[in-house]
Design a protein around this motif. Structure first.
Motif, short mmCIF file in Angstrom:
data_model
loop_
_atom_site.label_atom_id
_atom_site.label_comp_id
_atom_site.label_asym_id
_atom_site.label_seq_id
_atom_site.Cartn_x
_atom_site.Cartn_y
_atom_site.Cartn_z
N MET A 227 0.83 -1.20 0.00
CA MET A 227 0.00 0.00 0.00
C MET A 227 0.86 1.25 0.00
N VAL A 228 1.94 1.24 0.79
CA VAL A 228 2.84 2.38 0.84
C VAL A 228 3.47 2.61 -0.54
N GLU A 229 3.93 1.55 -1.17
CA GLU A 229 4.57 1.68 -2.48
C GLU A 229 3.56 2.12 -3.54
N SER A 230 2.32 1.66 -3.43
CA SER A 230 1.29 2.12 -4.36
C SER A 230 1.02 3.61 -4.17
N SER A 231 1.06 4.07 -2.93
CA SER A 231 0.89 5.50 -2.65
C SER A 231 2.00 6.31 -3.30
N TRP A 232 3.20 5.83 -3.16
CA TRP A 232 4.34 6.53 -3.78
C TRP A 232 4.17 6.57 -5.30
N LYS A 233 3.70 5.47 -5.88
CA LYS A 233 3.51 5.42 -7.33
C LYS A 233 2.47 6.45 -7.78
N LEU A 234 1.48 6.70 -6.90
CA LEU A 234 0.45 7.69 -7.22
C LEU A 234 0.92 9.12 -6.97
N ALA A 247 7.79 17.27 7.08
CA ALA A 247 7.72 16.25 6.03
C ALA A 247 6.85 15.08 6.45
N ASN A 248 5.54 15.35 6.68
CA ASN A 248 4.66 14.27 7.13
C ASN A 248 3.43 14.08 6.25
N ASN A 249 3.38 14.75 5.12
CA ASN A 249 2.26 14.61 4.18
C ASN A 249 2.65 13.57 3.13
N GLY A 250 2.17 12.34 3.28
CA GLY A 250 2.51 11.29 2.35
C GLY A 250 2.32 9.92 2.97
N ALA A 251 3.14 8.96 2.57
CA ALA A 251 2.96 7.57 2.98
C ALA A 251 4.25 6.98 3.51
N GLY A 252 4.09 6.08 4.49
CA GLY A 252 5.25 5.39 5.04
C GLY A 252 4.85 4.55 6.22
N PRO A 253 5.82 3.85 6.81
CA PRO A 253 5.57 3.08 8.03
C PRO A 253 5.31 4.02 9.21
N ASN A 254 4.60 3.51 10.21
CA ASN A 254 4.20 4.32 11.35
C ASN A 254 5.25 4.33 12.46
N PRO A 255 5.26 5.40 13.27
CA PRO A 255 5.91 5.34 14.57
C PRO A 255 4.94 4.65 15.54
N MET A 256 5.45 3.76 16.38
CA MET A 256 4.60 2.97 17.27
C MET A 256 5.21 2.94 18.68
N ASN A 257 4.35 2.94 19.71
CA ASN A 257 4.85 2.75 21.08
C ASN A 257 4.83 1.25 21.42
N ILE A 258 5.65 0.52 20.69
CA ILE A 258 5.75 -0.93 20.82
C ILE A 258 7.22 -1.31 20.95
N VAL A 259 7.51 -2.19 21.89
CA VAL A 259 8.86 -2.71 22.07
C VAL A 259 8.78 -4.24 22.06
N ASN A 260 9.43 -4.88 21.08
CA ASN A 260 9.43 -6.34 20.99
C ASN A 260 8.03 -6.94 21.02
N ALA A 382 1.35 1.04 8.97
CA ALA A 382 1.65 2.03 7.94
C ALA A 382 0.42 2.85 7.62
N GLN A 383 0.62 3.94 6.89
CA GLN A 383 -0.50 4.78 6.49
C GLN A 383 -0.10 5.71 5.36
N VAL A 384 -1.11 6.20 4.66
CA VAL A 384 -0.95 7.39 3.84
C VAL A 384 -1.81 8.46 4.51
N TRP A 385 -1.19 9.55 4.89
CA TRP A 385 -1.84 10.64 5.63
C TRP A 385 -1.66 11.90 4.79
N THR A 386 -2.75 12.47 4.34
CA THR A 386 -2.63 13.55 3.36
C THR A 386 -3.81 14.50 3.45
#
Length: 575
Positions: A227-234, A247-260, A382-386
């Motif tokens: 999905m992220v790569e499709s967003s980039w293609k668009l 630089a946060n308007n677009g697509a990519g993996p998320n920041p998460m409060n997760i450890v292991n 991940a997300q596309v946030w725009t």
């Protein structure tokens, strides 16, 4: 139950004991990794830990919660309440009582339903989740709206996406005349709260209690990556840090409060074992709060559902947008006519519960290729946030699409299913939270009114079309066998999409603004810019209910920041 409780098992077998010990060891190892990262980061930046030295103190030496007056009485132990309890108890001269309706687990002994980042909403387990439903509008069924019932609150059951609000969001707040809430003024508290292992030093903290890990393309699932790569293609931009406002308007993996694989909630991060051993901090769990008791316009105590009372010189409500609202209404703080209808004596006529805001959410479900079976973790990543074409500018990121693996695979003929979650971030439609009765055991009456505003519907229709466009773009297209819901019967016309959205819209579980922050002259305001309730003494509200506008992203990190900021202000007043 004590604040060191864990799940009780009658006559546990050796296997049961091993499961508990494995769980404890797993969480402990993850917490050690988190702590080690914070120490390493502090060394790299030359900063010393701000945690105070605390000598071990027997729990038997703590003040009894009932019958004593504490300097700070915090009602609700969730995302904000846990932060407040930790920060306010740093002053050893001040006593703090934290009251929570749910259980309180040792930081290393949360059950899997709460620590596993691949389980959302505690699998609806009523021991840890309130089980609320909102009234349907055009939907066929009531809308499930989960909330955490445990130390850590909804930070223990959420998706753990750790995105901050935008500078644009804080401009909307300061435009209301509220001082101290510009992006530049809140940034130090975002940095104070977090241990962030990547990104720019000037915007990220390196040794805070709350761990935030930026996922990479190598870690997310094939569907999320596609999905992220499709967003980039668009043509959407590549985003490496959604918390970087440049630089946060677009697509990519998320920041998460997760450890292991462990969702690190505020009960773990802020109420560590060391913090819980402070002699001036008491945690009263499994204690349902009924209402506040006032003498004139000053709060005196909180009445529990079992008839006991707890006392505080300062009372802070942090029970969340539903819990805080219900407590205020049962206490006589709310719309005069509504209280009169319930025969509740009026303490303060205030617009409590009248302006509920929530991010509208819609599941678009797909059957995926069978070879993807077993490749569904992390469930969110991940997300596309725009911005839509209806946004006031490219800075107003009003829509998002997030791929997830939360569906029952049995709905798919291939045995593999995923969703594209449509998220409306800029919201005008307002709902309400009211009482069903004066009984604190009764759930409040929640009405979202999602997409009732025409502008909201237009933005969401555009979000729907974006999701379908992504699904028809490589490489995501090749992973999809068919669209299960809403399916091909829903075409691409505005009318068809709008009807499908109205029937299927749900909640992104981000309720806020039921006790809004604002100037005393604002007819919609309940509290001032520091959480103090207008017209009442000794009472603050610190949770998502006081947001004057809904942020254009997940609420949890922003609630934690707010609690850090107001806790700092409270301590400054006492100095």
């Amino acid at each position: 139950m004590s604040d060191n409780q864990e799940l009780h098992v009658d006559n546990p077998s050796a296997a049961d004991i091993n499961v508990r010990e494995d769980r404890r060891d797993f969480i402990k190892r993850s917490m050690v990794v988190m702590a080690a990262g914070a120490v390493a980061a502090a060394g790299a930046t030359g900063q010393a830990s701000a945690s105070p030295a605390v000598a071990p103190v027997s729990r038997l030496k703590r003040k009894e919660a009932i019958g004593n007056t504490f300097d700070y009485l915090i009602l609700g132990g969730g995302s904000a309440g846990a932060v407040l309890a930790a920060r306010l108890s740093e002053d050893g001269k001040k006593s703090v009582l934290l009251v929570e309706a749910g259980p309180s687990f040792d930081p290393e002994q949360y059950p899997e339903e709460l620590y596993s980042s691949n389980i959302i909403a505690a699998n609806a387990d009523p021991r840890y989740e309130w089980g609320y439903y909102a009234l349907p509008d055009k939907q066929e069924q009531p809308v499930y709206t989960p909330r955490g019932k445990v130390i850590g609150g909804s930070s223990a059951i959420n998706g753990a996406v750790a995105c901050r609000a935008l500078p644009y969001d804080f401009e909307r707040i300061t435009a209301k005349g509220l001082k101290g809430w510009s992006y530049e003024e809140v940034l130090p508290y975002f940095r104070k709260m977090e241990t962030y292992h990547t990104g720019r030093d000037e915007i990220h903290g390196r040794n805070g209690p709350f761990p935030i890990h930026q996922l990479t393309m190598d870690y997310i699932t094939p569907v999320q990556k596609a999905m992220v790569e499709s967003s980039w293609k668009l043509g959407y931009a590549k985003v490496s840090d959604f918390n970087d406002p440049t630089a946060n308007n677009g697509a990519g993996p998320n920041p998460m409060n997760i450890v292991n694989g462990v969702r690190v909630n505020t009960g773990m991060a802020y109420l560590s074992r060391e913090v819980r051993e402070r002699s001036n901090l008491t945690i009263l769990s499994d204690a349902l709060i009924d209402k506040l008791r006032f003498q004139g316009n000053r709060v005196q105590a909180a009445l529990l559902a079992d008839g006991r009372e707890v006392f505080g010189k300062q009372v802070i409500l942090s029970a969340g947008s539903y819990g805080t609202t219900a407590i205020l209404l049962r206490s006589g703080v709310g719309p005069k006519a509504d209280l009169a209808a319930m025969n509740i004596p009026l303490v303060k006529d205030a617009p409590v519960g009248t302006q509920l805001l929530d991010h509208a959410f819609y599941w678009m479900n797909f059957a995926a290729r069978p070879e993807l079976k077993g490749k569904e973790h992390p469930v969110v990543g991940a997300q596309v946030w725009t911005h839509s074409s209806f946004a006031s500018s490219a800075r107003e990121l009003d829509i998002a699409v997030s791929p997830s693996h939360l569906l029952d695979p049995a709905i798919s003929k291939t045995g593999v299913a995923f969703s594209l979650g449509l998220e409306l971030m800029k919201v005008k439609s307002t709902g309400t939270v009211k009482l069903k009765s004066r009984d604190p055991k009764e759930a409040p009456v929640i009405q979202f009114n999602h997409l009732s505003d025409k502008d909201d519907m237009r933005r969401m229709v555009e979000c729907f079309r974006l999701a379908r466009k992504l699904a028809r773009t490589e490489p995501l297209k090749s992973l999809i066998v068919e669209e299960i819901y809403p399916g091909p019967s829903v075409g691409d016309s505005d009318a068809q999409i709008s009807e499908a959205l109205a029937k299927g819209v749900g909640t992104l579980q981000h309720p806020c603004a039921t006790a809004r922050m604002g100037l005393a002259s604002d007819p919609l305001a309940v509290v001032d810019g520091e959480g103090r309730v207008h017209g009442l003494q000794g009472l603050r509200i610190v949770d998502a209910s006081i947001f004057p506008e809904i942020p254009l992203i997940n609420l949890n990190p922003n609630v934690i920041m707010m609690a850090e900021k107001i806790a700092d202000r409270i301590r400054g007043e006492e100095a």
